[in-house]
Design a protein around this motif. Structure first.
Motif, PDB file in Angstrom:
ATOM      1  N   MET A   1     -18.424 -17.133 -52.027  1.00 30.69           N
ATOM      2  CA  MET A   1     -17.255 -17.283 -51.185  1.00 30.69           C
ATOM      3  C   MET A   1     -16.167 -16.321 -51.656  1.00 30.69           C
ATOM      4  SD  MET A   1     -16.681 -20.997 -49.892  1.00 30.69           S
ATOM      5  CE  MET A   1     -17.297 -20.789 -48.266  1.00 30.69           C
ATOM      6  N   GLY A   2     -15.210 -16.126 -50.802  1.00 25.44           N
ATOM      7  CA  GLY A   2     -14.115 -15.241 -51.127  1.00 25.44           C
ATOM      8  C   GLY A   2     -13.231 -15.021 -49.922  1.00 25.44           C
ATOM      9  N   LEU A   3     -12.702 -13.827 -49.801  1.00 29.83           N
ATOM     10  CA  LEU A   3     -11.825 -13.465 -48.685  1.00 29.83           C
ATOM     11  C   LEU A   3     -12.632 -12.740 -47.617  1.00 29.83           C
ATOM     12  CD1 LEU A   3      -8.856 -11.983 -50.734  1.00 29.83           C
ATOM     13  CD2 LEU A   3      -8.918 -14.194 -49.586  1.00 29.83           C
ATOM     14  N   ASP A   4     -12.367 -13.086 -46.374  1.00 30.19           N
ATOM     15  CA  ASP A   4     -12.957 -12.363 -45.247  1.00 30.19           C
ATOM     16  C   ASP A   4     -11.874 -11.512 -44.615  1.00 30.19           C
ATOM     17  OD1 ASP A   4     -15.507 -13.542 -45.447  1.00 30.19           O
ATOM     18  OD2 ASP A   4     -14.860 -15.275 -44.284  1.00 30.19           O
ATOM     19  N   THR A   5     -12.210 -10.266 -44.324  1.00 29.32           N
ATOM     20  CA  THR A   5     -11.245  -9.366 -43.705  1.00 29.32           C
ATOM     21  C   THR A   5     -11.908  -8.624 -42.547  1.00 29.32           C
ATOM     22  OG1 THR A   5      -9.711  -7.525 -44.081  1.00 29.32           O
ATOM     23  CG2 THR A   5     -11.733  -7.520 -45.378  1.00 29.32           C
ATOM     24  N   THR A   6     -11.136  -8.397 -41.516  1.00 31.06           N
ATOM     25  CA  THR A   6     -11.618  -7.646 -40.359  1.00 31.06           C
ATOM     26  C   THR A   6     -10.528  -6.688 -39.906  1.00 31.06           C
ATOM     27  OG1 THR A   6     -12.994  -9.496 -39.628  1.00 31.06           O
ATOM     28  CG2 THR A   6     -12.502  -7.792 -38.003  1.00 31.06           C
ATOM     29  N   ILE A   7     -10.910  -5.436 -39.758  1.00 26.03           N
ATOM     30  CA  ILE A   7     -10.016  -4.413 -39.211  1.00 26.03           C
ATOM     31  C   ILE A   7     -10.796  -3.745 -38.084  1.00 26.03           C
ATOM     32  CG2 ILE A   7      -8.716  -2.305 -39.651  1.00 26.03           C
ATOM     33  CD1 ILE A   7      -8.547  -3.185 -42.597  1.00 26.03           C
ATOM     34  N   GLY A   8     -10.357  -3.984 -36.869  1.00 26.51           N
ATOM     35  CA  GLY A   8     -11.095  -3.465 -35.723  1.00 26.51           C
ATOM     36  C   GLY A   8     -12.473  -4.080 -35.667  1.00 26.51           C
ATOM     37  N   HIS A   9     -13.489  -3.242 -35.692  1.00 24.80           N
ATOM     38  CA  HIS A   9     -14.878  -3.708 -35.631  1.00 24.80           C
ATOM     39  C   HIS A   9     -15.521  -3.800 -37.007  1.00 24.80           C
ATOM     40  CE1 HIS A   9     -14.824  -3.475 -31.304  1.00 24.80           C
ATOM     41  NE2 HIS A   9     -14.326  -2.245 -31.380  1.00 24.80           N
ATOM     42  N   ILE A  10     -14.766  -3.546 -38.051  1.00 23.97           N
ATOM     43  CA  ILE A  10     -15.314  -3.552 -39.408  1.00 23.97           C
ATOM     44  C   ILE A  10     -14.900  -4.841 -40.111  1.00 23.97           C
ATOM     45  CG2 ILE A  10     -15.352  -2.381 -41.639  1.00 23.97           C
ATOM     46  CD1 ILE A  10     -14.644   0.207 -40.079  1.00 23.97           C
ATOM     47  N   SER A  11     -15.892  -5.565 -40.609  1.00 28.01           N
ATOM     48  CA  SER A  11     -15.645  -6.808 -41.343  1.00 28.01           C
ATOM     49  C   SER A  11     -16.239  -6.690 -42.737  1.00 28.01           C
ATOM     50  CB  SER A  11     -16.276  -7.997 -40.622  1.00 28.01           C
ATOM     51  OG  SER A  11     -15.667  -8.195 -39.382  1.00 28.01           O
ATOM     52  N   LYS A  12     -15.624  -7.398 -43.668  1.00 25.58           N
ATOM     53  CA  LYS A  12     -16.112  -7.385 -45.042  1.00 25.58           C
ATOM     54  C   LYS A  12     -15.741  -8.695 -45.709  1.00 25.58           C
ATOM     55  CE  LYS A  12     -16.215  -4.709 -49.249  1.00 25.58           C
ATOM     56  NZ  LYS A  12     -15.807  -3.540 -49.959  1.00 25.58           N
ATOM     57  N   GLN A  13     -16.574  -9.142 -46.619  1.00 27.13           N
ATOM     58  CA  GLN A  13     -16.253 -10.292 -47.439  1.00 27.13           C
ATOM     59  C   GLN A  13     -16.054  -9.818 -48.867  1.00 27.13           C
ATOM     60  OE1 GLN A  13     -19.176 -13.473 -48.235  1.00 27.13           O
ATOM     61  NE2 GLN A  13     -17.542 -14.882 -47.665  1.00 27.13           N
ATOM     62  N   ILE A  14     -14.930 -10.219 -49.439  1.00 21.56           N
ATOM     63  CA  ILE A  14     -14.607  -9.867 -50.821  1.00 21.56           C
ATOM     64  C   ILE A  14     -14.785 -11.114 -51.667  1.00 21.56           C
ATOM     65  CG2 ILE A  14     -12.777  -9.137 -52.416  1.00 21.56           C
ATOM     66  CD1 ILE A  14     -12.557  -7.961 -48.918  1.00 21.56           C
ATOM     67  N   PRO A  15     -15.726 -11.110 -52.601  1.00 23.59           N
ATOM     68  CA  PRO A  15     -15.928 -12.295 -53.434  1.00 23.59           C
ATOM     69  C   PRO A  15     -14.751 -12.517 -54.380  1.00 23.59           C
ATOM     70  CG  PRO A  15     -17.370 -10.508 -54.144  1.00 23.59           C
ATOM     71  CD  PRO A  15     -16.651 -10.041 -52.916  1.00 23.59           C
ATOM     72  N   TRP A  16     -14.531 -13.764 -54.746  1.00 19.17           N
ATOM     73  CA  TRP A  16     -13.413 -14.087 -55.650  1.00 19.17           C
ATOM     74  C   TRP A  16     -13.516 -13.308 -56.952  1.00 19.17           C
ATOM     75  CZ3 TRP A  16      -9.676 -15.663 -53.042  1.00 19.17           C
ATOM     76  CH2 TRP A  16      -9.785 -16.622 -52.058  1.00 19.17           C
ATOM     77  N   THR A  17     -14.716 -12.987 -57.385  1.00 20.07           N
ATOM     78  CA  THR A  17     -14.880 -12.222 -58.634  1.00 20.07           C
ATOM     79  C   THR A  17     -14.283 -10.826 -58.534  1.00 20.07           C
ATOM     80  OG1 THR A  17     -17.108 -11.599 -57.926  1.00 20.07           O
ATOM     81  CG2 THR A  17     -16.922 -13.484 -59.427  1.00 20.07           C
ATOM     82  N   ASP A  18     -14.062 -10.327 -57.304  1.00 26.96           N
ATOM     83  CA  ASP A  18     -13.452  -9.010 -57.104  1.00 26.96           C
ATOM     84  C   ASP A  18     -11.942  -9.069 -56.903  1.00 26.96           C
ATOM     85  OD1 ASP A  18     -15.950  -7.902 -57.354  1.00 26.96           O
ATOM     86  OD2 ASP A  18     -16.177  -7.412 -55.230  1.00 26.96           O
ATOM     87  N   VAL A  19     -11.365 -10.273 -56.981  1.00 31.03           N
ATOM     88  CA  VAL A  19      -9.910 -10.441 -56.833  1.00 31.03           C
ATOM     89  C   VAL A  19      -9.303 -10.545 -58.226  1.00 31.03           C
ATOM     90  CG1 VAL A  19      -8.064 -11.901 -55.914  1.00 31.03           C
ATOM     91  CG2 VAL A  19     -10.166 -11.578 -54.596  1.00 31.03           C
ATOM     92  N   GLU A  20      -8.298  -9.705 -58.482  1.00 31.65           N
ATOM     93  CA  GLU A  20      -7.695  -9.658 -59.815  1.00 31.65           C
ATOM     94  C   GLU A  20      -6.492 -10.584 -59.959  1.00 31.65           C
ATOM     95  OE1 GLU A  20      -7.437  -6.117 -62.754  1.00 31.65           O
ATOM     96  OE2 GLU A  20      -5.792  -5.919 -61.325  1.00 31.65           O
ATOM     97  N   ASN A  21      -5.621 -10.621 -58.941  1.00 27.53           N
ATOM     98  CA  ASN A  21      -4.457 -11.503 -59.035  1.00 27.53           C
ATOM     99  C   ASN A  21      -3.819 -11.735 -57.672  1.00 27.53           C
ATOM    100  OD1 ASN A  21      -2.542  -9.426 -58.465  1.00 27.53           O
ATOM    101  ND2 ASN A  21      -2.585  -8.783 -60.583  1.00 27.53           N
ATOM    102  N   VAL A  22      -2.919 -12.707 -57.649  1.00 26.02           N
ATOM    103  CA  VAL A  22      -2.130 -13.002 -56.450  1.00 26.02           C
ATOM    104  C   VAL A  22      -0.689 -13.180 -56.903  1.00 26.02           C
ATOM    105  CG1 VAL A  22      -2.613 -15.489 -56.564  1.00 26.02           C
ATOM    106  CG2 VAL A  22      -1.883 -14.471 -54.403  1.00 26.02           C
ATOM    107  N   ASP A  23       0.236 -12.632 -56.122  1.00 33.94           N
ATOM    108  CA  ASP A  23       1.646 -12.679 -56.476  1.00 33.94           C
ATOM    109  C   ASP A  23       2.466 -12.796 -55.195  1.00 33.94           C
ATOM    110  OD1 ASP A  23       3.892 -12.643 -58.084  1.00 33.94           O
ATOM    111  OD2 ASP A  23       3.820 -10.495 -58.463  1.00 33.94           O
ATOM    112  N   SER A  24       3.687 -13.267 -55.331  1.00 31.81           N
ATOM    113  CA  SER A  24       4.622 -13.317 -54.207  1.00 31.81           C
ATOM    114  C   SER A  24       5.676 -12.237 -54.409  1.00 31.81           C
ATOM    115  CB  SER A  24       5.316 -14.680 -54.141  1.00 31.81           C
ATOM    116  OG  SER A  24       4.400 -15.690 -53.858  1.00 31.81           O
ATOM    117  N   GLN A  25       5.987 -11.544 -53.324  1.00 33.62           N
ATOM    118  CA  GLN A  25       7.025 -10.517 -53.391  1.00 33.62           C
ATOM    119  C   GLN A  25       7.709 -10.440 -52.035  1.00 33.62           C
ATOM    120  OE1 GLN A  25       5.697  -6.774 -54.950  1.00 33.62           O
ATOM    121  NE2 GLN A  25       7.581  -5.741 -54.437  1.00 33.62           N
ATOM    122  N   ASP A  26       9.012 -10.615 -52.014  1.00 36.99           N
ATOM    123  CA  ASP A  26       9.806 -10.554 -50.787  1.00 36.99           C
ATOM    124  C   ASP A  26       9.253 -11.471 -49.700  1.00 36.99           C
ATOM    125  OD1 ASP A  26      11.514  -8.646 -51.941  1.00 36.99           O
ATOM    126  OD2 ASP A  26      10.222  -7.000 -51.287  1.00 36.99           O
ATOM    127  N   GLY A  27       8.750 -12.640 -50.099  1.00 36.23           N
ATOM    128  CA  GLY A  27       8.237 -13.620 -49.155  1.00 36.23           C
ATOM    129  C   GLY A  27       6.784 -13.441 -48.783  1.00 36.23           C
TER     130      GLY A  27
END
Length: 68
Positions: A1-27
């Protein structure tokens, strides 16, 4: 499992192991991958501030679970 992303006709799944960090900035949430690419999720993507914080905490828990 991980993040699913779609831009136009291109979709990709990014596994959680490929995510380094999450932060909040300017909302917005910044979800950065190990390859230094990032997803910027604007505050308007969430119905409430609480929903945004809940999602941030969820992503952080996945990143922490993978030792990032």
């Amino acid at each position: 499992m991980g993040l699913d992303t779609t831009i136009g006709h291109i979709s990709k799944q990014i596994p959680w192991t490929d995510v380094e960090n999450v932060d909040s900035q300017d909302g917005a949430l910044i979800i950065q991958g190990r390859n230094k690419n990032a997803f910027i999720v604007p505050a308007r993507a969430f119905k409430t501030y609480e929903a945004k914080e809940e999602f941030r905490d969820f992503v952080a828990s996945r990143v922490d679970a993978n030792g990032s």
